[in-house]
Design an enzyme around this catalytic site. Structure first.
Site, PDB file in Angstrom:
ATOM      1  N   LYS A  83       0.793  -1.238   0.000  1.00 10.02           N
ATOM      2  CA  LYS A  83       0.000   0.000   0.000  1.00 10.02           C
ATOM      3  C   LYS A  83       0.829   1.294   0.000  1.00 10.02           C
ATOM      4  O   LYS A  83       0.447   2.309   0.572  1.00 10.02           O
ATOM      5  CB  LYS A  83      -0.982   0.043   1.206  1.00 10.02           C
ATOM      6  N   HIS A 147       7.228  -7.636  -2.578  1.00  5.61           N
ATOM      7  CA  HIS A 147       6.983  -6.903  -1.330  1.00  5.61           C
ATOM      8  C   HIS A 147       8.009  -7.297  -0.265  1.00  5.61           C
ATOM      9  O   HIS A 147       7.952  -6.819   0.862  1.00  5.61           O
ATOM     10  CB  HIS A 147       5.599  -7.244  -0.770  1.00  5.61           C
ATOM     11  N   SER A 177      -4.460   3.139   4.129  1.00  5.03           N
ATOM     12  CA  SER A 177      -4.670   2.443   2.859  1.00  5.03           C
ATOM     13  C   SER A 177      -4.724   0.927   3.095  1.00  5.03           C
ATOM     14  O   SER A 177      -5.573   0.215   2.540  1.00  5.03           O
ATOM     15  CB  SER A 177      -3.526   2.808   1.900  1.00  5.03           C
TER      16      SER A 177
HETATM   17  P1  A3P Z   1      -5.074   4.937  -1.080  1.00 10.05           P
HETATM   18  O1  A3P Z   1      -5.620   3.714  -0.430  1.00 10.05           O
HETATM   19  O2  A3P Z   1      -4.541   5.929  -0.084  1.00 10.05           O
HETATM   20  O3  A3P Z   1      -5.996   5.563  -2.045  1.00 10.05           O
HETATM   21  P2  A3P Z   1      -0.377  -0.282  -3.586  1.00 10.05           P
HETATM   22  O4  A3P Z   1      -0.418  -0.094  -5.034  1.00 10.05           O
HETATM   23  O5  A3P Z   1       0.993  -0.410  -3.017  1.00 10.05           O
HETATM   24  O6  A3P Z   1      -1.310  -1.343  -3.142  1.00 10.05           O
HETATM   25  O7  A3P Z   1      -0.885   1.100  -2.948  1.00 10.05           O
HETATM   26  C1  A3P Z   1      -2.215   1.474  -3.135  1.00 10.05           C
HETATM   27  C2  A3P Z   1      -2.354   2.981  -2.937  1.00 10.05           C
HETATM   28  O8  A3P Z   1      -1.853   3.645  -4.115  1.00 10.05           O
HETATM   29  C3  A3P Z   1      -3.801   3.352  -2.794  1.00 10.05           C
HETATM   30  O9  A3P Z   1      -3.806   4.488  -1.927  1.00 10.05           O
HETATM   31  C4  A3P Z   1      -4.174   3.707  -4.225  1.00 10.05           C
HETATM   32  O10 A3P Z   1      -5.299   4.517  -4.340  1.00 10.05           O
HETATM   33  C5  A3P Z   1      -2.906   4.424  -4.678  1.00 10.05           C
HETATM   34  N1  A3P Z   1      -2.760   4.444  -6.143  1.00 10.05           N
HETATM   35  C6  A3P Z   1      -3.029   3.445  -7.011  1.00 10.05           C
HETATM   36  N2  A3P Z   1      -2.787   3.844  -8.260  1.00 10.05           N
HETATM   37  C7  A3P Z   1      -2.346   5.117  -8.195  1.00 10.05           C
HETATM   38  C8  A3P Z   1      -1.953   6.078  -9.168  1.00 10.05           C
HETATM   39  N3  A3P Z   1      -1.964   5.796 -10.450  1.00 10.05           N
HETATM   40  N4  A3P Z   1      -1.566   7.301  -8.739  1.00 10.05           N
HETATM   41  C9  A3P Z   1      -1.553   7.605  -7.425  1.00 10.05           C
HETATM   42  N5  A3P Z   1      -1.932   6.738  -6.458  1.00 10.05           N
HETATM   43  C10 A3P Z   1      -2.315   5.505  -6.830  1.00 10.05           C
END
Ligand code: A3P
Length: 343
Positions: A83, A147, A177
């Site tokens: 996340k 990860h 998140s």
């Molecule tokens: P939030 O839950 O704060 O919205 P991961 O990809 O490591 O699982 O992290 C997920 C987080 O990255 C989520 O944050 C998600 O919304 C955000 N995210 C996913 N795609 C993104 C993008 N293209 N630009 C910015 N944030 C993004």
């Protein structure tokens, strides 16, 4: 599967099926010997492997990769704790690596697999799910994702001196998140389970003690931070917040790091901007594949929409109190003291 037909496989010296010749029972037994803790309610127990708390679903794959993954010096790894912006980093890296056939705005020159037809997680093989053996990738650069904490990576990645791009994120937003993501994951299994999932307060206390997936979070960051100081030419360290602030700058840095910098002509033609636009939160979230699609990991179907929640910096303020924010900040300050790294 159509993706498989459209792309050649990434070759690795392990069985093409991705199934270990050894029984996974070997790993089940190894895991059962490790110290464990209950962790977040509604989820499996967390196991302590090399000083990090991991869920068995990741741990089993980590042990398999430890024994079987043979890195090539040209492989590049996208590493992150959960996340912290993994999906975005994967999307940007894939778009950079395949920019020769980026779709135009109307999609007319779209070829084979693209971020418009596959969730970013299906574009880059994930180490812990053993996707390196069977994965299909349109990328000419051998990109992989993990990860795993730095010290838990298969030895051959370090010995081969592979490049690693690592992304981290403010712990408060990361925690929030993670809580929403895992709650959704639990709810997806059985709607009644969500009631037995840890409350945000309960999960917060565990996160502060280091008890979270791939935790302690500060230790995950420190491992890669220290390695990046030792080998700056091989380990690129990114922060989600910096990526939000100046995405174009980091896209250019990533391309240089991957060994495929944007040419002056590409810059003039606006290719950097197109990569950024193609991978923006809004663009990706609104794609049909990410709105209604699912992808399967280790027999579990995960809704692609779960990876696109809000995508903003500072959303923690809507879910944590100021005291909670302060508490994590103090812990991080203490743990990162003397490392030269701050948020
Ligand atoms: P939030 O839950 O704060 O919205 P991961 O990809 O490591 O699982 O992290 C997920 C987080 O990255 C989520 O944050 C998600 O919304 C955000 N995210 C996913 N795609 C993104 C993008 N293209 N630009 C910015 N944030 C993004």
């Amino acid at each position: 599967m159509s993706l498989e037909m459209e792309f050649s496989t990434t070759s690795k010296p392990i069985p093409a099926s991705g199934i270990s010749p050894e029984s996974p029972q070997k790993y089940v037994e190894e895991i059962s010997q490790l110290p464990k803790e209950k962790g977040w309610r509604g989820l499996q127990e967390l196991f302590l492997y090399k000083n990090f708390w991991l869920y068995p679903v990741f741990l089993e794959g980590a042990l398999h990769a430890r024994d079987h993954f043979q890195a090539q010096p040209t492989d590049i790894f996208l590493c992150s704790s959960m996340k912290t912006g993994t999906t975005w980093l994967k999307a940007l890296s894939f778009a950079i690596a395949t920019r020769g056939h980026l779709p135009s705005d109307d999609g007319s020159d779209m070829t084979t697999v693209s971020l418009r037809t596959a969730v970013p997680h299906d574009c880059i093989p994930f180490l812990e799910f053993n996707e390196y053996s069977t994965a299909v990738t349109g990328s000419e650069i051998p990109l992989f994702a993990s990860h795993l904490p730095y010290t838990c990576l298969p030895k051959s990645i370090i010995d081969s001196d592979c490049k690693i791009a690592y992304i981290c994120r403010d712990p408060k937003d990361t925690f929030v998140s993670m809580w929403f993501f895992l709650r959704k994951f639990v709810a997806g299994k059985n709607s009644t389970d969500v009631e037995s999932f840890s409350s945000i307060d309960e999960a917060f206390e565990l996160f502060c003690k280091g008890l979270s997936s791939h935790g302690p979070y500060w230790k995950h960051i420190l491992g890669y931070w220290e390695a990046s100081k030792r080998r700056p030419e091989k380990i690129l360290f990114l922060k989600y917040e910096d990526l939000v602030e100046d995405t174009q700058l980091w896209v250019k840095k990533l391309a240089e790091f991957f060994g495929c910098p944007f040419s002056a002509e590409e810059e003039r033609e606006g290719v950097v901007e197109r990569v950024v636009k193609e991978c923006s939160f809004e663009s990706l979230r609104n794609l049909e594949v990410n709105r209604s699609g699912k992808h399967e990991k280790r027999g579990r179907a995960i809704e692609n929409s779960a990876y696109f929640r809000k995508g903003v910096v500072g959303d923690w303020r809507n879910h944590l109190t100021d005291e909670m924010g302060k508490k994590i900040d103090v812990i991080m300050e203490e743990k990162l003291m003397g490392s030269g790294f701050t948020f």
